[in-house]
Write an enzyme that holds these catalytic residues in place. Sequence first.
Site, PDB file in Angstrom:
ATOM      1  N   ARG A  80       0.874  -1.177   0.000  1.00  0.00           N
ATOM      2  CA  ARG A  80       0.000   0.000   0.000  1.00  0.00           C
ATOM      3  C   ARG A  80       0.909   1.224   0.000  1.00  0.00           C
ATOM      4  O   ARG A  80       1.742   1.392   0.893  1.00  0.00           O
ATOM      5  CB  ARG A  80      -0.912  -0.019   1.217  1.00  0.00           C
ATOM      6  N   GLU A 158      -8.221   7.422   5.764  1.00  0.00           N
ATOM      7  CA  GLU A 158      -8.869   7.889   6.992  1.00  0.00           C
ATOM      8  C   GLU A 158      -9.559   9.236   6.769  1.00  0.00           C
ATOM      9  O   GLU A 158      -9.194  10.244   7.388  1.00  0.00           O
ATOM     10  CB  GLU A 158      -7.845   7.951   8.116  1.00  0.00           C
ATOM     11  N   HIS A 224      -9.220   0.147   9.721  1.00  0.00           N
ATOM     12  CA  HIS A 224      -7.911   0.282  10.334  1.00  0.00           C
ATOM     13  C   HIS A 224      -8.041  -0.121  11.803  1.00  0.00           C
ATOM     14  O   HIS A 224      -8.883   0.415  12.524  1.00  0.00           O
ATOM     15  CB  HIS A 224      -7.386   1.709  10.209  1.00  0.00           C
ATOM     16  N   TYR A 226      -6.480  -0.317  15.385  1.00  0.00           N
ATOM     17  CA  TYR A 226      -5.497   0.091  16.382  1.00  0.00           C
ATOM     18  C   TYR A 226      -6.126  -0.080  17.777  1.00  0.00           C
ATOM     19  O   TYR A 226      -6.664  -1.143  18.081  1.00  0.00           O
ATOM     20  CB  TYR A 226      -5.020   1.515  16.106  1.00  0.00           C
ATOM     21  N   GLU A 253      -5.016  -1.249   7.648  1.00  0.00           N
ATOM     22  CA  GLU A 253      -3.894  -0.876   8.513  1.00  0.00           C
ATOM     23  C   GLU A 253      -4.101  -1.553   9.862  1.00  0.00           C
ATOM     24  O   GLU A 253      -5.232  -1.714  10.328  1.00  0.00           O
ATOM     25  CB  GLU A 253      -3.821   0.633   8.766  1.00  0.00           C
ATOM     26  N   TRP A 282       0.947  -1.554   9.186  1.00  0.00           N
ATOM     27  CA  TRP A 282       1.526  -0.207   9.112  1.00  0.00           C
ATOM     28  C   TRP A 282       2.793  -0.204   9.952  1.00  0.00           C
ATOM     29  O   TRP A 282       2.732  -0.588  11.117  1.00  0.00           O
ATOM     30  CB  TRP A 282       0.551   0.843   9.625  1.00  0.00           C
TER      31      TRP A 282
END
Length: 462
Positions: A80, A158, A224, A226, A253, A282
């Site tokens: 990516r 994002e 994503h 996290y 991610e 990431w």
Amino acid sequence: MRFRLAISVALAAVTSLIVSLLVAVQPAQAAVGLRISNGRLVEANGTPFIMRGTSHAHVWYQSQTSSFANIKSLGANTVRVVLSGGRWSPANGASDVANVVSLCKASKLICVLENHDTTGYGEQQNEWTLDRAADYWISVQSALQGQENYVLVNIGNEPYGNNNISGWTAATTAAITKLRNAGFDHTLVVDAPNWGQDWQFLMRDNAPAVFNSDPDRNLLFSIHMYGVFDTAAEINAYLDSFSSRGLPLIIGEFGHNHSDGNPDEDTIMAQSVARGIGYLGWSWSGNGGGVEYLDQVTNFNVSQLTTWGQRLFNGANGIRATSVQATIYGSSTSSPTPSPSSPSPSPSNSSSPSPSPSTPQPGKSCTATYSKINQWPGGFQADVKVTAGSSAISGWRVTWTWANGQTISQFWSAAVTTSGSAVTAVNMPYNANLGAGASATWGFLGSWNGVNTNPALTCTAS
């Protein structure tokens, strides 16, 4: 990922998941290059493609062109690539984008190109709208025409922070429409709001409408993961919400740590492998703003893997063990081999651990139906649908014997072993329990030569 920016985001508690009603997701109408078919990303020949790779911050490190080959050398099948139309400079114009695509192709990588200018819209300075991001893609379209087999377009990274995210749905559908009207036939990738983590579930709840707004039905959603995704329950609930509705999803991610919490990367990777979902870690190197620990190699040196890099590339359910090269580049030089410590099956065949047998229980039964989804010279894709009988079951086991020497090369949503021409498939933990009459589907890729008749299946329940 908020690159080079100190991250201070107060995330609200994750609400209980309310799975939307099932929707009839229509098959992709465009048959050009990579596309979405039956809720999965497939290549032009119909072979499913499961992303295994990382992100490379090309816009800030444009001289680090060796990163593409280095990422490939660790087993990745996808990269990516971070691009900018002008929020950061030097901007990546058409000539540079064309060079990026050529670097991906030279290293036999599928290229996910993302516009980073939209990052954190509503909370940062000089951030771009999704409409402006669409204009950027149109400005570099000459570098992307004819590359649909190799390139996916991640419209905007994002694209909303945590403020006023209600505009995400309309802005996303408008950007899709603009790109399709401009002649883009590529698979388009859509990031979630909330800095990509969708903790308010706006993308989740509006995904069917957004998907059906695309006239090509060639849209891939990207979450994503996290700090919001720090438990197995939260990860599984989010993935279930897409799979239950036949909506295509990748983990665009994720990291092993973060300033907003400690992601459960083990579950993220194990469930991605078990479900046949793509993931992209990431990021390769060059992180700043307090998240330098997300570098996978030190100073872009492929021989200096960090702890996170070792985990992502070489750990259980990692890239090296589970990545399969895109067929557009021909056969891979080596097959992925699963880590012996892997808690979930890796896309493999005879090297996988033997599944535990399902002990038949009185009054419990199941049936299994075999469907050939696609076939091409030397290869094919098939699904097996397991349906419980008149009573609920807590496990299932499907067996058959090939009649024509077929072999299985990759599988998902079941633990599969082979012995000669005999095949055994056992449920995964998340699809073991089926109510009366309920079904679960698992699938695989196989090879054949000469004749490819469907086998007769036997299903036992526990």
